[in-house]
Design a protein around this motif. Sequence first.
Motif, mmCIF file in Angstrom:
data_model
loop_
_atom_site.group_PDB
_atom_site.id
_atom_site.type_symbol
_atom_site.label_atom_id
_atom_site.label_comp_id
_atom_site.label_asym_id
_atom_site.label_seq_id
_atom_site.Cartn_x
_atom_site.Cartn_y
_atom_site.Cartn_z
ATOM 1 N N SER A 131 4.196 -15.929 -9.040
ATOM 2 C CA SER A 131 4.793 -15.025 -10.238
ATOM 3 C C SER A 131 4.259 -13.520 -9.761
ATOM 4 N N TYR A 132 5.097 -12.672 -10.236
ATOM 5 C CA TYR A 132 4.604 -11.178 -9.608
ATOM 6 C C TYR A 132 4.759 -10.185 -11.142
ATOM 7 N N ILE A 133 3.872 -9.293 -11.338
ATOM 8 C CA ILE A 133 4.175 -8.388 -12.322
ATOM 9 C C ILE A 133 3.608 -6.882 -11.650
ATOM 10 N N SER A 134 4.855 -6.076 -11.426
ATOM 11 C CA SER A 134 4.714 -4.799 -10.914
ATOM 12 C C SER A 134 4.037 -3.645 -11.692
ATOM 13 N N HIS A 135 3.271 -3.073 -11.215
ATOM 14 C CA HIS A 135 2.912 -1.749 -11.922
ATOM 15 C C HIS A 135 3.282 -0.425 -11.116
ATOM 16 N N CYS A 136 4.484 -0.013 -11.260
ATOM 17 C CA CYS A 136 4.858 1.161 -10.422
ATOM 18 C C CYS A 136 4.555 2.675 -11.041
ATOM 19 N N LYS A 137 5.153 3.543 -10.679
ATOM 20 C CA LYS A 137 5.092 5.020 -11.043
ATOM 21 C C LYS A 137 5.589 5.400 -12.534
ATOM 22 N N ASN A 138 4.444 6.238 -13.238
ATOM 23 C CA ASN A 138 4.788 6.599 -14.537
ATOM 24 C C ASN A 138 4.807 5.488 -15.366
ATOM 25 N N GLY A 139 3.843 4.286 -15.222
ATOM 26 C CA GLY A 139 3.473 3.418 -15.973
ATOM 27 C C GLY A 139 4.452 2.374 -16.179
ATOM 28 N N VAL A 140 5.731 2.377 -15.306
ATOM 29 C CA VAL A 140 6.463 1.340 -15.236
ATOM 30 C C VAL A 140 6.072 -0.093 -14.874
ATOM 31 N N SER A 141 6.260 -1.256 -15.773
ATOM 32 C CA SER A 141 5.946 -2.464 -15.394
ATOM 33 C C SER A 141 6.954 -3.401 -15.505
ATOM 34 N N GLN A 142 7.088 -4.278 -14.523
ATOM 35 C CA GLN A 142 8.304 -5.410 -14.575
ATOM 36 C C GLN A 142 7.686 -6.760 -14.208
ATOM 37 N N GLU A 143 8.560 -7.657 -14.950
ATOM 38 C CA GLU A 143 8.184 -9.023 -14.579
ATOM 39 C C GLU A 143 9.438 -9.535 -13.964
ATOM 40 N N GLY A 144 9.281 -11.011 -13.624
ATOM 41 C CA GLY A 144 10.334 -11.905 -12.870
ATOM 42 C C GLY A 144 10.551 -11.259 -11.601
ATOM 43 N N GLU A 145 11.771 -11.442 -11.353
ATOM 44 C CA GLU A 145 12.277 -10.783 -10.051
ATOM 45 C C GLU A 145 11.799 -9.389 -9.686
ATOM 46 N N ASN A 146 12.262 -8.775 -10.584
ATOM 47 C CA ASN A 146 11.973 -7.025 -10.733
ATOM 48 C C ASN A 146 10.412 -6.984 -10.467
ATOM 49 N N GLY A 147 9.723 -7.792 -10.844
ATOM 50 C CA GLY A 147 8.205 -7.586 -10.454
ATOM 51 C C GLY A 147 7.904 -7.542 -9.205
ATOM 52 N N ARG A 148 8.571 -8.079 -8.381
ATOM 53 C CA ARG A 148 8.289 -8.045 -6.932
ATOM 54 C C ARG A 148 8.533 -6.608 -6.350
ATOM 55 N N LYS A 149 9.079 -5.704 -6.848
ATOM 56 C CA LYS A 149 9.615 -4.295 -6.419
ATOM 57 C C LYS A 149 9.178 -3.063 -7.206
ATOM 58 N N CYS A 150 8.988 -1.684 -6.546
ATOM 59 C CA CYS A 150 8.778 -0.641 -7.003
ATOM 60 C C CYS A 150 9.820 0.346 -6.372
ATOM 61 N N SER A 151 10.364 1.242 -7.112
ATOM 62 C CA SER A 151 11.124 2.018 -6.574
ATOM 63 C C SER A 151 10.689 3.535 -6.752
ATOM 64 N N ASN A 152 11.478 4.308 -5.824
ATOM 65 C CA ASN A 152 10.963 6.074 -5.871
ATOM 66 C C ASN A 152 9.479 6.169 -5.551
ATOM 67 N N ILE A 153 9.153 5.278 -4.487
ATOM 68 C CA ILE A 153 7.601 5.448 -3.886
ATOM 69 C C ILE A 153 7.708 6.726 -2.910
ATOM 70 N N ALA A 154 6.908 7.750 -3.252
ATOM 71 C CA ALA A 154 6.863 8.878 -2.099
ATOM 72 C C ALA A 154 5.500 8.589 -1.280
ATOM 73 N N ILE A 155 5.414 9.302 -0.295
ATOM 74 C CA ILE A 155 4.239 9.095 0.646
ATOM 75 C C ILE A 155 3.000 9.493 -0.069
ATOM 76 N N GLY A 156 1.892 8.804 -0.175
ATOM 77 C CA GLY A 156 0.650 8.819 -0.786
ATOM 78 C C GLY A 156 0.628 8.226 -2.334
ATOM 79 N N ASP A 157 1.749 7.699 -2.818
ATOM 80 C CA ASP A 157 1.890 7.213 -4.178
ATOM 81 C C ASP A 157 1.281 5.490 -3.921
ATOM 82 N N GLN A 158 0.572 5.215 -4.967
ATOM 83 C CA GLN A 158 -0.243 3.940 -5.069
ATOM 84 C C GLN A 158 0.452 3.131 -6.073
#
Length: 799
Positions: free
Chosen positions: A395-422
């Motif tokens: 299982s995955y939990i993503s922690h993307c930009k601006n504090g957005v966290s998602q679980e399930g299938e959406n926990g596999r991905k992050c969007s709007n990632i610019a160069i240098g974004d972690q």
Amino acid sequence: MDVRLLLISVLLGLSRAQLDGNECTKASAQSCGECIQVGEKCGWCTDENFLKQGEQKSTRCDEIEALIKKGCNMSSIENPRGTVTVSKNQSLTEHTNSTKDGAKLKPDQITQIQPQKLTLDLRSGEAQKFVLTFRRAEDYPIDLYYLMDLSYSMKDDLENVKNLGTKLMTEMQKITSDFRIGFGSFVEKTVMPYISTTPAKLLNPCTSDQNCTSPFSYKNVLSLTSDGSQFNTLVSKQQISGNLDSPEGGFDAIMQVAVCANQIGWRNVTRLLVFSTDAGFHFAGDGKLGGIVLPNDGKCHLQDNMYTMSHYYDYPSIAHLVQKLSENNIQTIFAVTKEFQPVYQELKNLIPKSAVGTLSSDSGNVINLIIDAYNSLSSEIILENSRLPEGVSISYISHCKNGVSQEGENGRKCSNIAIGDQVTFEVAVTAKGCPSNGKSETLKIKPLGFTEEVEIVLNFICECECHKEGIPNSPNCSDGNGTLECGACRCNEGRIGRVCECSKDEVRTEDLDANCRMDNGTDICSNNGDCVCGTCECKKRDNPEERYSGKFCECDNFNCDRSNNKLCGGHGRCECRKCICDANYTGSACDCSLDTSTCMASNKQICNGRGTCECGTCKCIDTKFQGQTCEICPTCPGVCTEHKDCVQCRAFGSGDKKDTCEKECTNFDLIMVKKKEELPPPNEQPYINHCKERDANDYWFFFTYATRNDNTVVVHVAEELECPSGPDIIPIVAGVVTGIVLIGLALLLIWKLLMIIHDRREFTKFEKEKMNAKWDTGENPIYKSAVTTVVNPKYEGKL
């Protein structure tokens, strides 16, 4: 005789823990290894003197707290735990020119995901968690391969593509200093009915006044190179070709581009495949039209840069392409004309990390299309893992930009990632049970479209540490009939019992079997177990979470009533084929909620005083009321009119409430759509009203008013207004004329019918009078007979 009775009573004894019903005791584990595979809460007591008279070996397996309460010392409890060990943890690369001397890093020296290698020791039921960090490196190398349809309809496009190399090189160098480009072309399989096989058409498939090259399936014109001028030179020499049918053989070409890494020249960098066409595509099964039935083998068949097996292998399937593109980390950009965009949009939904761009009629916008598609693809990170071993879940939990966290299938991905974004991903790996072979497995996780991957070695904890100290053929195990390990006897083949005192052949007697029959019945152990030494040992199910239990294996935890396809409705546990419901739930399937809070209306009344709360849902007494708390009345007048002004002011900034809109009209969520056809259909939500109202300019506007289950309101409004149309004169005039003609014909028919009826009546009357007529029979006085009789006056009648 007394000894035998004592032995039987000991073997038949059931521990209190077994009757308690937790998963550790229900498993009836016969060894420490079996026990720790039941669940993460289970432990095994290794104290040889732990068991009391009459208790079975499985009593040693229980939850840790339960074992301590039963008198097992903590030091004697085997409870191995899983671990996470990081084997390779290189730091993330910020810039590809990050060496000490400023030299550019090679692709295999760039690190965008961390850590790179881990080892997990997995205990059954215990999740092992770790964090993966991803950051896009600046100036990351890119390989782009342009695959173009050279059928005749793409003739004008080829002219624009001829100068693509240097122009695209200039634009892409704004993104990366390490860019390479290649070119390939395709037409169709060189067999009927896809192309004409007449000798003349094989030389020139176009009309006689057009100079076209011979048809071909796929040609690698230029392998990946950093020389943009070479791209222009070779592409400018290409000629258009032709085929018979509309769909093209592009799938054959994509497969060869994906699997022929050496010929194409792919590096372990970002790989982009631009697929340019103005037509559809053939896929698996279409080859039968040309007599080709062998499935595509997914291997490279390029000779002298030409695909040579198009007449031998069928087109690949979409799933086959997805597999090969993913294996080779290729991101696909479909540059297609507007006509076929819907088709390729559906194809994009099936191919991860792909994009669709609308190609102008002459491919003039191809550079902007590629740049936009690349930015879209590279800004999305999607993690993909290799096939999981049996019994292992992830299982995955993503922690993307601006504090957005998602679980399930959406926990596999992050969007709007610019160069240098972690961004970071929490990954949890859980094993259920132990693989059949018990050997280590390797799991790999990688971001789609990138060559880097995380290697995870999975070691399974299948045995306890005390297993290594076992004493084979121990005299404590009935004169050497078992191995003494972890404080208990693990019996040799053919032996059973707490200390391996019984032989499987010897114990199957009627006397001992009688102890395994419930209520003197005929079924041994309820047909769910085996009678071992006079005691039922229940069978194990394929699903380790499903178990038989009870003295006679008469109970199980999987044959209870279900609700919403969930055992006991997901609100209880199944014990001995009956649901034990959680608090505030009742019913045979625990599907009836006793909580009335869901029935409480905004006015603090149950169901608005219009119904009763049954199983957490309002049952409205009056059927005209609807909604979660009987608050909606679709048939009541004024639903649309009541909210007209608020909808108008929020959607269009007009209407009677435009000045007080922010104060009075904030009780609903507004969603704008283009046209009224895009409004939600009536059956999409349970409580929805479709409205049509006029504004101040006498235009119609359309909206829907719906109440969600959480009592929030959502309003969909169509931006497009509708002008009231005047009457259509022609249908009205035609209708009036037609009506007059039909009425006239009807009157004429009625008159004719009445005349026929009248004539028939008069004729009948005449016939009747004729029959009743009486004529006078007297002689006509004017009538004179033709015979005259003269009488002689002298005649006296004598002779």
